[in-house]
Design a protein around this motif. Structure first.
Motif, PDB file in Angstrom:
ATOM      1  N   UNK A 102      33.016 -10.324  18.695  1.00 46.10           N
ATOM      2  CA  UNK A 102      32.331  -9.580  19.761  1.00 46.10           C
ATOM      3  C   UNK A 102      33.342  -9.079  20.796  1.00 46.10           C
ATOM      4  N   UNK A 103      34.273  -9.952  21.167  1.00 48.73           N
ATOM      5  CA  UNK A 103      35.259  -9.556  22.175  1.00 48.73           C
ATOM      6  C   UNK A 103      36.129  -8.422  21.649  1.00 48.73           C
ATOM      7  N   UNK A 106      34.224  -5.187  21.903  1.00 51.67           N
ATOM      8  CA  UNK A 106      34.058  -4.621  23.244  1.00 51.67           C
ATOM      9  C   UNK A 106      35.404  -4.181  23.826  1.00 51.67           C
ATOM     10  N   UNK A 107      36.493  -4.745  23.342  1.00 54.21           N
ATOM     11  CA  UNK A 107      37.781  -4.331  23.900  1.00 54.21           C
ATOM     12  C   UNK A 107      38.391  -3.140  23.179  1.00 54.21           C
ATOM     13  N   UNK A 116      27.528  -4.533  17.519  1.00 57.36           N
ATOM     14  CA  UNK A 116      27.083  -5.835  17.024  1.00 57.36           C
ATOM     15  C   UNK A 116      25.637  -5.772  16.555  1.00 57.36           C
TER      16      UNK A 116
ATOM     17  N   UNK C 133      22.411 -11.008  23.120  1.00 59.84           N
ATOM     18  CA  UNK C 133      23.816 -11.373  23.265  1.00 59.84           C
ATOM     19  C   UNK C 133      24.129 -11.936  24.639  1.00 59.84           C
ATOM     20  N   UNK C 254      35.904  -5.674  30.173  1.00 60.21           N
ATOM     21  CA  UNK C 254      35.540  -5.657  28.753  1.00 60.21           C
ATOM     22  C   UNK C 254      35.673  -7.036  28.105  1.00 60.21           C
ATOM     23  N   UNK C 255      35.348  -8.056  28.865  1.00 61.95           N
ATOM     24  CA  UNK C 255      35.350  -9.401  28.297  1.00 61.95           C
ATOM     25  C   UNK C 255      33.950  -9.975  28.503  1.00 61.95           C
ATOM     26  N   UNK C 256      33.095  -9.847  27.492  1.00 60.66           N
ATOM     27  CA  UNK C 256      31.703 -10.273  27.682  1.00 60.66           C
ATOM     28  C   UNK C 256      31.595 -11.776  27.986  1.00 60.66           C
ATOM     29  N   UNK C 259      30.584 -14.763  24.843  1.00 62.68           N
ATOM     30  CA  UNK C 259      31.694 -15.119  23.948  1.00 62.68           C
ATOM     31  C   UNK C 259      32.854 -15.783  24.697  1.00 62.68           C
TER      32      UNK C 259
END
Lengths: 368, 265, 375
Positions: A102-103, A106-107, A116, C133, C254-256, C259
């Motif tokens: 996931x990270x 998103x990055x 996702x 999420x 950009x670091x959710x 997670x």
């Protein structure tokens, strides 16, 4: 082919491809491995995607399938330390890989076509639009080819290694004593599961992969004891769920993967209730039958004991018998009525006498 | 055979445990079939029978851990549900996870939980009773030891101490001698004898036929059905053993109505 | 870049950090029981099974208040555990299959409901998808307040039923023989677990919530052999991961959050597995190495003793080279001799020769006696 037909065909092929390895997961008590693998492959998919920048590449499929095997070996490694139990090991590994996936999305892949939602939920409705072209000839939807190939591979592997898989699923100890490496079978099966999960995620999403791998085999497990039959019943339930799920989604205009999973649940629930021998209804009926049968046997033994004895008239009188058996009067009346119905006893001037099959029943109860 | 059987049967309200028509089935297979049993107060009784004879199920049924298809269990003349306080239980050692994060004293104190009832926390009194129980099995030096560091025999003694802490009248033990060292075996035997001296009743699922006459005074031979039950010297015979272990030749003794039993005694 | 002042001044961050902390504490404490009962994966099923509840709650009330959605989530998560119990108790299906089945079917039905709702004109379902999420940033003060109250109730219940939960986790049958209604205790513990999971959905989401149940407990188990310490430590780890994860994700774009929290707690697990005293792999490895070294040194000492017997004087020196031929590894012999010399059991006699000391002879004889006794 019309898109409608194509979607159903893809769904059915995916269902069978998942159900076959799923049977062994269920039998080997590793059902939750499918959940772990189908989540963990997100990591592999993202990494492979960042390298090849295409979702359709075979490289991606195999790269991601490797993640599945990585998951399995991480779980094993963690479990072997004996510091955590196996279920905890599974629960520790896949969230890590999924989180990294996931990270990464998103990055790095924020503006590329990969989100996702799609991995998790899939969108079967779009599957027919991604077509396999060869020399400008349309060979059909790509998902059908990919999953068709995986299905074929699964069938070939199961046919080739049927004996080994069967033995390893029912008696691991015997299997390794006979020289079939349990590790090899384990990793072979897990690679198969990974490959299937990766191939299917694009079309149906990882949650439906879990539903298709676990649902039909679990239902089939309630219907049969034979491995070959369990495989074919699972495949059949998979196809029925896929097609009926598609139409449910079509009529209600909802997510196809979700409604296929719902159908799997519904079919399981019906089998859970009404399976001939192992269903809940059968269970309750059997318990009830056992209660009565036991009581009738007791009555029969009692009658046999006093058969032809001087006290028979007293001990075996229809209105007295409850005293001698130490039963409630009503209970005794019901037992006598059932025994009369079942032909175990007949009445001779209010004296209960065993019939031929009644004697057999008493004999069976005494010597068993 | 049957006559002797009946002669040794105590009246219903004097029996420590009284079982009638007990039938238990898993799925469609009967595990116990129409078992009658009356255990006199103060005996040391072994339950003996081949694998799959239903010995563990018998104990679990007496404790209400499995639902019988038919039959009743009474403890000192009352349904067992009202008499739970009087029953102490020693399950098979392997039935729990010994890697559980707790120490010896804590496990033994669990024997006091039933008396404490809901919500109340164990205190000093419980601790003392638990220590006392540990002393009886010579495990008091290990009170603070983590349970994963115990040997098999020590684990067994901890389970015995936990049952002792229950201060029960009747003890039901599932294979306490299974896989223990000689010291522990000796300790268990001494403990059983002491319990008998105190007038407690002890029921033990036992595997080692050799030691039955040494360790026990009462025996119950079981193979799905009741084969025989009574004093060891009378009933622990080759013939009965053959009946219990010799496959499908078991013959059920003549079944007398219970009501008559009570009258004849 | 001063995190402390940020916590003081950034209102949103404070809310998020506080919410994550509460979630970490609660899931950590209750997860300890799930892990000990070998039900680690039940959290995964409950969190996935919450989805249809959220959708149905919205469908019937048309209300997007967190409270209402979470009540729906809790009800369907709870229903899922009943299904699992019903399947495992009444049939021969094993727990793992039941978990996988209920998880995927409930989640699939949730998807159906979500897409069904999407079609309604009044439905802007974006508010619902945050549960998939997790979106910690959408936490409101009111949400955190509710979390705090429910967490307080859960902690109270945990304290009140401590003894019962311990009994359930260690030996359920024994509890039943003591007259406790173990089914009821099981139901209560499961209900608390459902509450903990549901409260975490908004922060870490359906998919990752299970990690918050398993990981803090798995880490805590390595540090202690006491249940109460484990539960407490598990809660502390949960809080630490929740707070650090939410801070990190707020500092780094950009670091959710979800997670990141999971990776934080997983790092704690990895660290614990390696360095926790007594159980940790590192210590185990060191112990094994020490044992091996001692074993080698003893072997060299005994070899020297054997050779010395051929001479009238037991302190007769022998060449290290001879010892090499008796042992395969030359370096190990050198190390062992050095170690034995340090313990003054042998002494160098010059020119690569070594001889036993009086203490060494005594030690060797004692070892011989011990080995004989073991035979």
């Amino acid at each position: 082919m019309q898109p409608q037909v194509e979607i159903q065909l893809i769904a059915a092929v995916v269902a069978v491809a998942c159900a076959l390895p799923g049977v062994f997961l269920v039998l080997r008590r590793m059902a939750m491995m499918s959940d772990a693998i189908s989540h963990a492959i997100l990591f592999g998919i993202v990494v492979a995607f960042l390298v090849v920048e295409s979702l359709g590449s075979p490289f991606l499929v195999f790269g991601a399938a490797l993640t599945g095997v990585l998951t399995v070996s991480m779980v094993e490694g963690l479990f072997k330390t004996r510091l955590v139990k196996e279920d905890a090991a599974i629960g520790l590994v896949f969230p890590v890989l999924f989180s990294i996936g996931v990270i990464l999305i998103s990055r790095f892949a924020g503006n590329v076509h990969l989100d996702i939602d799609a991995v998790l939920l899939g969108e079967l409705a779009f599957a027919p639009f991604d077509r396999l072209m060869f020399n400008n000839h349309d060979l059909g939807p790509k998902a059908l080819w990919v999953m068709g190939g995986i299905l074929l591979l699964n069938i070939i592997l199961i046919v080739l290694f049927f004996k080994e898989l069967k033995l390893a699923s029912f008696d691991e100890g015997l299997a390794s004593a006979l020289g079939f490496s349990p590790a090899l079978i384990h990793y072979g099966l897990m690679s198969q599961v990974s490959l299937t999960a990766v191939g299917a995620f694009d079309a149906v999403g990882s949650i439906l992969v879990v539903a298709l791998m676990i649902g039909p085999p679990t239902s089939a497990y309630l219907l049969t004891d034979r491995l070959s039959r369990m495989l074919s019943i699972s495949a059949a339930i998979g196809v029925i769920s896929a097609v009926s799920g598609y139409w449910l989604a079509h009529w209600w205009d909802v997510n196809i993967a979700g409604s296929i999973a719902t159908m799997i649940g519904l079919i399981f629930f019906l089998i859970y209730l009404f399976a001939p021998r192992r269903g809940v209804v059968a269970l309750l009926r059997r318990r009830n039958y056992q209660r009565w049968h036991f009581a009738e046997s007791m009555l029969a033994v009692h009658l046999l004991t006093h058969l032809g004895q001087p006290e028979e008239a007293r001990e075996c009188h229809r209105d007295e018998v409850h005293k001698h058996l130490n039963w409630q009067e009503n209970h005794a009346k019901r037992v006598v009525r059932r025994a009369l119905q079942d032909g175990y006893v007949h009445l001779d001037k209010d004296i209960l006498r065993l019939t031929a099959i009644g004697k057999k029943l008493a004999g069976k109860a005494v010597v068993e | 055979m049957n006559g002797l059987n009946e002669k040794h049967k105590p009246p219903r309200d004097q029996a420590a445990i009284w079982v009638e028509d007990l039938t238990v089935a898993y799925q469609d297979k009967p595990v116990l079939w129409d078992v009658d049993l009356a255990i006199p107060k103060g005996v040391l009784m072994a339950i003996v029978g081949p694998n799959g004879a239903g010995k563990t199920t018998m104990i679990k049924a007496m404790l209400g851990l499995v639902d019988p298809v038919a039959g009743r269990v009474e403890v000192f003349g009352k349904p067992f549900r009202e008499q739970r306080r009087l029953l102490g239980y020693v399950p098979q050692r392997t039935s729990v996870d010994w890697d559980f994060p707790t120490n010896v004293l804590d496990v033994v104190m669990m024997g006091r939980y039933g008396t404490l009832g809901w919500f109340r926390r164990p205190g000093k009194a419980e601790r003392e009773k638990a220590m006392h129980a540990l002393e009886k099995v010579a495990m008091d030096p290990y009170a603070d030891r983590q349970i994963s560091q115990l040997s098999g025999g020590q684990q067994q003694r901890v389970f015995l101490a936990r049952a002792l802490a229950q201060e029960a009248e009747v003890y039901l033990m599932d294979e306490p001698f299974q896989g223990v060292d000689a010291t522990t075996e000796r300790a268990i035997v001494d403990l059983l004898r002491e319990l008998r001296k105190q007038g407690r009743t002890v029921v033990v699922v036992h595997h080692d036929l050799q030691t039955v006459p040494d360790y026990f005074d009462w025996v119950f031979l079981l193979n799905v059905r009741r084969i025989a039950c009574g004093p060891v010297e009378t009933f622990f015979t080759e013939e009965n053993l053959r009946l219990a272990y010799g496959g499908r030749v078991a013959i059920l003794g003549e079944r007398k109505p219970i009501a008559d039993d009570a009258k004849s005694l | 870049m001063n995190i402390l002042t940020d916590i003081n001044f950034d209102y949103t961050l404070r809310i998020v950090a506080l919410g994550s902390a509460i979630l970490g504490a609660l899931s950590g404490a209750l997860g300890a029981f799930a892990v000990l009962r070998k039900q680690s994966l039940i959290g995964d099923t409950i969190s996935h099974a919450a989805l249809p509840g959220i959708a149905v709650a919205f469908f019937f009330t048309g209300n997007k208040t967190t409270t209402i959605l979470l009540i729906g989530a809790a009800l369907s998560g709870w229903l899922a555990t009943l299904f699992i119990l019903g399947i495992v108790k009444a049939t021969r299906i094993k727990l793992d299959s039941a978990l996988g089945l209920v998880l995927s079917v409930f989640f699939g039905f949730g998807l159906v409901m979500l897409t069904f709702i999407q079609k309604r004109p009044d439905a802007n379902q974006a508010g619902l998808e945050k549960f998939l999420f997790g979106q910690a940033a959408t936490l409101l003060a009111a949400d955190v307040q509710m979390m705090a109250i429910l967490a307080g109730v859960a902690v109270l219940a945990l304290m009140l039923l401590w003894k019962e939960f311990k009994l359930l986790s260690f030996d359920e049958d024994f509890g039943a023989t003591q007259g406790f209604a173990m089914n009821r205790i099981n139901l209560m513990l499961t209900t608390l677990l459902v509450v903990a999971i549901v409260l975490g959905l908004q922060t870490v989401g359906v998919v990752l919530m299970s990690a918050m149940i398993v990981a803090p407990a798995a880490a805590a188990r390595q540090w202690t052999d006491k249940l109460s310490t484990m539960v407490l430590l598990s809660a502390v780890f949960g809080v630490a991961a929740g707070v650090s994860g939410s801070l990190l994700s707020s500092r780094i774009p950009k670091l959710p959050t979800g997670p990141t929290i999971v990776l934080c707690i997983s790092t704690v697990v990895l660290f614990s597995i390696f360095v926790a005293p007594a159980r940790g792999l590192l210590w185990r490895w060191l112990r094994r190495r020490r044992n091996r070294r001692q074993f080698r040194a003893e072997a060299v000492l005994l070899d020297l003793m054997d050779m010395a017997r051929h001479h009238p004087n037991l302190e007769h020196p022998h060449a290290a080279a001879v010892l090499h031929t008796l042992n395969l590894d030359g370096r190990a012999v050198r190390n062992s001799l050095a170690e034995l010399a340090e313990r003054e059991l042998v002494r160098p006699a010059g020119a690569g020769l070594w001889s036993l000391t009086q203490a060494g002879i005594a030690e060797a004889q004692q070892l011989e006696r011990r080995f004989q006794a073991e035979d």
